[in-house]
Scaffold this active site. Structure first.
Site, PDB file in Angstrom:
ATOM      1  N   ARG A  31       0.813  -1.184  -0.214  1.00 18.36           N
ATOM      2  CA  ARG A  31      -0.072   0.008  -0.046  1.00 18.36           C
ATOM      3  C   ARG A  31       1.075   1.272   0.082  1.00 18.36           C
ATOM      4  NH1 ARG A  31      -2.696   4.210  -0.041  1.00 18.36           N
ATOM      5  NH2 ARG A  31      -4.828   4.330   0.628  1.00 18.36           N
ATOM      6  N   GLU A  42     -10.833   4.941  -6.152  1.00 19.01           N
ATOM      7  CA  GLU A  42     -11.086   3.579  -6.132  1.00 19.01           C
ATOM      8  C   GLU A  42     -11.509   3.064  -7.640  1.00 19.01           C
ATOM      9  OE1 GLU A  42     -10.761   1.318  -3.894  1.00 19.01           O
ATOM     10  OE2 GLU A  42     -10.362   2.757  -2.296  1.00 19.01           O
ATOM     11  N   ARG A  55      -1.337  -5.499   4.340  1.00 18.73           N
ATOM     12  CA  ARG A  55      -0.455  -4.964   3.307  1.00 18.73           C
ATOM     13  C   ARG A  55       0.804  -4.126   3.759  1.00 18.73           C
ATOM     14  NH1 ARG A  55      -4.956  -1.787  -0.066  1.00 18.73           N
ATOM     15  NH2 ARG A  55      -5.181  -0.978   2.129  1.00 18.73           N
TER      16      ARG A  55
END
EC number: 3.1.31.-
Length: 333
Positions: free
Chosen positions: A224, A232, A266
């Protein structure tokens, strides 16, 4: 710390248009201009001939044009890696021909549908450092990024050689053993057995990859990007953000500085690609917001502001929806 940190810390497109304004190759700045230029340079190396039709875009003689291609070809060969995006190709051409007339340089770029100098986003290049920045838990170098592994504008999946210092002493014995047995099964052409063993390796978070005809055992990491938040995939400009990140990192090795881990397991990290700070490029291109709720670095806010003022990328819209608001409004009950 989560599982990942605990474990560690212990090429050519088809033309899409024939519009003459995009150059005789029928390309756009975002597609195959770099491939068309590479093709013509290869042709020039064999024939010493510049492409037909270039004279309609530039003012100088064919002798001068041949001199340009000779210089660009030499620089292209020396570049490591050679230009892979339209922006990289433009920067190389502009640098090599900086002493020539501006009209000729822009004409050559137009011939290939490559972006002009005033449209390029300037990003800084990382200076070598002898120690890790404050807050970094560990760093590693990735294998070339698979284009399919760029999920959106702020999340990618990468693979890291298990020979990397941060991993070498931590690979589970059963994974190493499965990799050895898989290699032997392939030598005996027992491919079903090899596939069965590879699936065990994959289930453990690893994979055997073929890199330059070499079998490489690598560990999978989901990354990330620290300090930015891109639209998104389902949001307006989501696809553009994903494609923008892909152009920066696709098929390239990255330096990853890991600061922590998020709730999804992540690694939260800063990424560098050929010395370019990836988050800086994303913000300056208007492909992401500064994620101020999680990262207070003032320089990130500065880069976002630059893109806002130029009204590029998502800032071409007067009031783009923030991804954190979109996620809140679209959260499943």
């Amino acid at each position: 710390m989560g599982n990942a940190l605990t474990f560690l810390y212990g090429k050519c497109c088809k033309p899409t248009t024939t519009d003459d304004s995009l150059g005789p190759h029928g390309i756009s700045a975002a597609t195959v201009g770099v491939s068309a230029l590479a093709h013509d340079l290869f042709n020039f190396e064999i024939t010493s001939q510049v492409p037909e039709g270039l004279g309609r875009y530039v003012q100088s003689s064919r002798k001068a044009q041949a001199n340009w291609y000779r210089k660009i070809l030499e620089a292209w060969k020396q570049a490591k890696p050679p230009p892979q995006t339209a922006e990289e190709a433009s920067r190389l051409v502009i640098e090599i021909l900086k002493r020539n007339q501006k009209a000729d340089v822009e004409g050559l770029l137009s011939f290939y549908g490559l972006p002009w100098s005033h449209t390029l986003v300037e990003v800084s290049v990382e200076a070598p450092v002898s120690s890790l920045p404050e807050g970094v838990l560990f760093e590693f170098q990735t294998l070339p990024v698979d284009p399919k592994a760029v999920a959106d504008g702020d999340t990618i999946t990468v693979y890291v050689r298990t020979s990397e210092p941060v991993l070498s002493s931590s690979v589970p014995r059963e994974v190493n053993l499965a990799a050895v047995r898989r290699a032997k099964a392939r030598e005996k052409r027992n491919f079903p057995k090899a596939d069965e063993l590879h699936q065990k390796i994959i289930d453990s978070g690893y994979r055997v990859l073929n890199i330059d005809n070499e079998e490489v055992l690598a560990r999978k990491f989901r990354i990330r990007l620290r300090g930015i938040d891109a639209p998104e995939s389902q949001m307006p400009f989501g696809k553009e953000a994903q494609q923008g990140l892909l152009k920066i990192v696709g098929r390239k090795s990255l330096k990853v500085l890991v600061y922590g881990e998020d709730q999804y397991g992540r690694c939260v990290a800063d990424l560098y690609c050929n010395g370019i700070f990836v988050q800086e490029a994303m913000l300056k291109k208007g492909l992401a917001w500064h994620y101020v709720a999680y990262d207070k670095r003032l320089v990130l806010a500065k880069w976002e502001k630059e893109a806002r003022q130029k009204r590029i990328g998502l800032w071409a819209s007067s009031n783009p929806e923030k991804p954190w608001d979109w996620r809140k409004n679209n959260r499943r009950e």
